[in-house]
Write a protein that holds these residues in place. Structure first.
Motif, mmCIF file in Angstrom:
data_model
loop_
_atom_site.group_PDB
_atom_site.id
_atom_site.type_symbol
_atom_site.label_atom_id
_atom_site.label_comp_id
_atom_site.label_asym_id
_atom_site.label_seq_id
_atom_site.Cartn_x
_atom_site.Cartn_y
_atom_site.Cartn_z
ATOM 1 N N ASP A 283 -0.912 6.994 -3.420
ATOM 2 C CA ASP A 283 -1.400 6.540 -4.725
ATOM 3 C C ASP A 283 -2.808 5.970 -4.589
ATOM 4 O OD1 ASP A 283 -1.903 5.403 -7.179
ATOM 5 O OD2 ASP A 283 -0.147 4.086 -7.173
ATOM 6 N N PRO A 284 -3.838 6.696 -5.021
ATOM 7 C CA PRO A 284 -5.211 6.194 -4.881
ATOM 8 C C PRO A 284 -5.426 4.830 -5.526
ATOM 9 C CG PRO A 284 -5.241 8.534 -5.421
ATOM 10 C CD PRO A 284 -3.814 8.082 -5.549
ATOM 11 N N ALA A 285 -4.739 4.544 -6.627
ATOM 12 C CA ALA A 285 -4.889 3.231 -7.264
ATOM 13 C C ALA A 285 -4.347 2.132 -6.363
ATOM 14 C CB ALA A 285 -4.171 3.222 -8.611
ATOM 15 N N SER A 286 -3.244 2.413 -5.667
ATOM 16 C CA SER A 286 -2.679 1.438 -4.737
ATOM 17 C C SER A 286 -3.622 1.216 -3.563
ATOM 18 C CB SER A 286 -1.318 1.936 -4.231
ATOM 19 O OG SER A 286 -0.794 1.079 -3.237
ATOM 20 N N VAL A 287 -4.239 2.288 -3.088
ATOM 21 C CA VAL A 287 -5.202 2.174 -1.987
ATOM 22 C C VAL A 287 -6.383 1.313 -2.407
ATOM 23 C CG1 VAL A 287 -6.788 3.453 -0.499
ATOM 24 C CG2 VAL A 287 -4.521 4.398 -1.007
ATOM 25 N N GLU A 288 -6.909 1.579 -3.596
ATOM 26 C CA GLU A 288 -8.049 0.809 -4.101
ATOM 27 C C GLU A 288 -7.695 -0.664 -4.233
ATOM 28 O OE1 GLU A 288 -10.995 0.661 -8.036
ATOM 29 O OE2 GLU A 288 -9.596 2.330 -7.760
ATOM 30 N N ASP B 33 -13.291 -3.498 10.301
ATOM 31 C CA ASP B 33 -13.804 -2.966 11.564
ATOM 32 C C ASP B 33 -13.007 -1.769 12.072
ATOM 33 O OD1 ASP B 33 -15.932 -5.114 12.441
ATOM 34 O OD2 ASP B 33 -14.193 -6.211 11.675
ATOM 35 N N ALA B 34 -11.782 -1.626 11.606
ATOM 36 C CA ALA B 34 -10.968 -0.506 12.079
ATOM 37 C C ALA B 34 -9.864 -0.209 11.081
ATOM 38 C CB ALA B 34 -10.365 -0.806 13.448
ATOM 39 N N LEU B 35 -9.520 1.058 11.018
ATOM 40 C CA LEU B 35 -8.394 1.534 10.222
ATOM 41 C C LEU B 35 -7.448 2.279 11.141
ATOM 42 C CD1 LEU B 35 -6.850 2.461 7.630
ATOM 43 C CD2 LEU B 35 -8.470 4.384 7.530
ATOM 44 N N VAL B 36 -6.174 1.939 11.081
ATOM 45 C CA VAL B 36 -5.150 2.698 11.801
ATOM 46 C C VAL B 36 -4.256 3.375 10.773
ATOM 47 C CG1 VAL B 36 -3.209 2.631 13.417
ATOM 48 C CG2 VAL B 36 -5.188 1.130 13.778
ATOM 49 N N ASN B 37 -4.402 4.688 10.652
ATOM 50 C CA ASN B 37 -3.537 5.484 9.773
ATOM 51 C C ASN B 37 -2.246 5.772 10.518
ATOM 52 O OD1 ASN B 37 -5.265 6.064 7.412
ATOM 53 N ND2 ASN B 37 -6.541 7.178 8.881
ATOM 54 N N ASN B 38 -1.192 5.073 10.159
ATOM 55 C CA ASN B 38 0.079 5.255 10.853
ATOM 56 C C ASN B 38 1.203 5.722 9.931
ATOM 57 O OD1 ASN B 38 2.205 4.689 13.052
ATOM 58 N ND2 ASN B 38 2.842 3.338 11.375
ATOM 59 N N VAL C 171 -3.293 10.074 4.393
ATOM 60 C CA VAL C 171 -4.320 9.732 5.385
ATOM 61 C C VAL C 171 -5.714 9.876 4.778
ATOM 62 C CG1 VAL C 171 -5.385 10.478 7.549
ATOM 63 C CG2 VAL C 171 -2.900 10.237 7.399
ATOM 64 N N LEU C 172 -5.918 10.967 4.022
ATOM 65 C CA LEU C 172 -7.221 11.176 3.394
ATOM 66 C C LEU C 172 -7.543 10.090 2.381
ATOM 67 C CD1 LEU C 172 -6.967 13.882 4.837
ATOM 68 C CD2 LEU C 172 -7.791 15.009 2.774
ATOM 69 N N ASN C 173 -6.557 9.710 1.569
ATOM 70 C CA ASN C 173 -6.787 8.675 0.556
ATOM 71 C C ASN C 173 -7.294 7.380 1.175
ATOM 72 O OD1 ASN C 173 -5.931 10.255 -1.636
ATOM 73 N ND2 ASN C 173 -3.809 9.581 -1.471
ATOM 74 N N VAL C 174 -6.612 6.936 2.222
ATOM 75 C CA VAL C 174 -6.970 5.646 2.829
ATOM 76 C C VAL C 174 -8.282 5.757 3.593
ATOM 77 C CG1 VAL C 174 -6.194 3.794 4.341
ATOM 78 C CG2 VAL C 174 -4.523 5.049 2.971
ATOM 79 N N THR C 175 -8.462 6.841 4.331
ATOM 80 C CA THR C 175 -9.689 7.007 5.108
ATOM 81 C C THR C 175 -10.908 7.064 4.189
ATOM 82 O OG1 THR C 175 -8.463 8.202 6.818
ATOM 83 C CG2 THR C 175 -10.856 8.446 6.814
ATOM 84 N N LEU D 24 0.840 -1.191 0.000
ATOM 85 C CA LEU D 24 0.000 0.000 0.000
ATOM 86 C C LEU D 24 0.876 1.243 0.000
ATOM 87 C CD1 LEU D 24 -2.645 1.565 0.241
ATOM 88 C CD2 LEU D 24 -2.559 1.213 2.720
ATOM 89 N N ASP D 25 0.752 2.046 -1.052
ATOM 90 C CA ASP D 25 1.363 3.359 -1.105
ATOM 91 C C ASP D 25 0.244 4.355 -0.850
ATOM 92 O OD1 ASP D 25 2.440 5.818 -1.728
ATOM 93 O OD2 ASP D 25 3.330 5.193 -3.629
ATOM 94 N N VAL D 26 0.250 4.976 0.322
ATOM 95 C CA VAL D 26 -0.877 5.828 0.713
ATOM 96 C C VAL D 26 -1.031 7.043 -0.188
ATOM 97 C CG1 VAL D 26 -0.764 5.068 3.118
ATOM 98 C CG2 VAL D 26 0.479 7.143 2.414
#
Length: 273
Positions: free
Chosen positions: A63-68, A78-83, A111-115, A59-61
């Protein structure tokens, strides 16, 4: 109840690695992500030593394509941890706006991309978003302009998102570590060249670096910070803002009780006097 699933970014080292292992030990199904999965060795070794399993995904945060691609096929989250994050040392006059943009891409827009991608899944599970910011997201610190700006932005975004997400059953929290003994500091961008390029700011930067060395001599362990994150993951009513140590609580309290800003200026100004 089925095992709950958490996705954690930036797990190749430091707080992310420790959180992935700690969450797995607490019974979570962990999707541990990192930009380069070739660097997963330390995480997998730590998981094996702890007697737990984690699933590693690329995951490259930024890169939206990588996130997808990373979230593709997840039936439940159930949970996301943006670290995931990156530091930067220097002052604007001696650096470039492009340097600042790069820091913002990782620490804020990442952080925004993944969230954004995770929220539909979290809404379905009534889950939670936990974002690792920093005490630098509360108090601006000398020679950390870009990093603190990004962390301030994350805190403002999450503080604004929290009541909106709550209307759909999703909780939002930020975690504010202070000094943590991890690879993060050695990987800070600009660190190797900052002093030689400091020009008129060299005396102030020299004083700041000396103060930082002293602070990190008593730094919290990544495992200590991870404990605070896992507590948030499992809290019945998670707080919005959590510091991971007594030192972080004392430091952020200066700002949170500082109506006119004078206490913060006195504190950080003394670091570089």
């Amino acid at each position: 109840m089925s095992t709950k699933t958490v996705l954690i970014t930036g797990t190749s080292s430091g707080i992310g690695l420790a959180t992935a292992v700690a969450a797995a030990r607490s019974g979570w199904q962990v999707i541990a992500t990192m930009r380069d999965t070739a660097k997963a060795g330390a995480l997998l070794a730590a998981a094996q030593e702890a007697g737990v399993a984690v699933e590693v995904r690329a995951l490259d945060v930024t890169d939206p394509a990588s996130v997808e691609a990373c979230l593709a096929g997840l039936d439940r989250l159930d949970a996301l941890v943006n670290n995931a994050g990156a530091g930067h040392l220097g002052t604007l006059e001696q650096g470039s706006v492009e340097d600042v943009r790069a820091v913002m891409e990782v620490n804020f827009f990442g952080v925004l991309n993944v969230t954004k991608a995770a929220l539909p899944l979290l809404r379905a599970s009534k889950g939670r978003v936990v974002t690792v910011t920093s005490v630098g997201g509360v108090i601006g610190q000398p020679f950390n302009e870009a990093y603190c700006a990004a962390k301030f932005a994350v805190e403002g975004f999450m503080e604004s998102l929290a009541p909106v997400a709550a209307t759909t059953g999703v909780s939002v929290s930020v975690v504010e570590p202070g000094a943590v003994a991890s690879e993060f500091v050695s990987n800070v961008g600009g660190r190797d060249t900052a002093l030689e390029q400091a020009g008129p700011y060299a005396p102030a930067l020299t004083a700041y670096l000396a103060r930082t060395r002293d602070a990190f001599a008593a730094a919290q362990t990544p495992q200590g910070a991870a404990e605070s994150i896992v507590e948030l993951l499992e809290a019945q009513r998670p707080a919005f803002r959590v510091q991971t140590s007594d030192a972080a609580r004392a430091f952020t309290a200066v700002k949170l009780n500082d109506g006119d800003g004078s206490a913060v200026q006195a504190l950080t100004g003394a670091w570089i006097a």
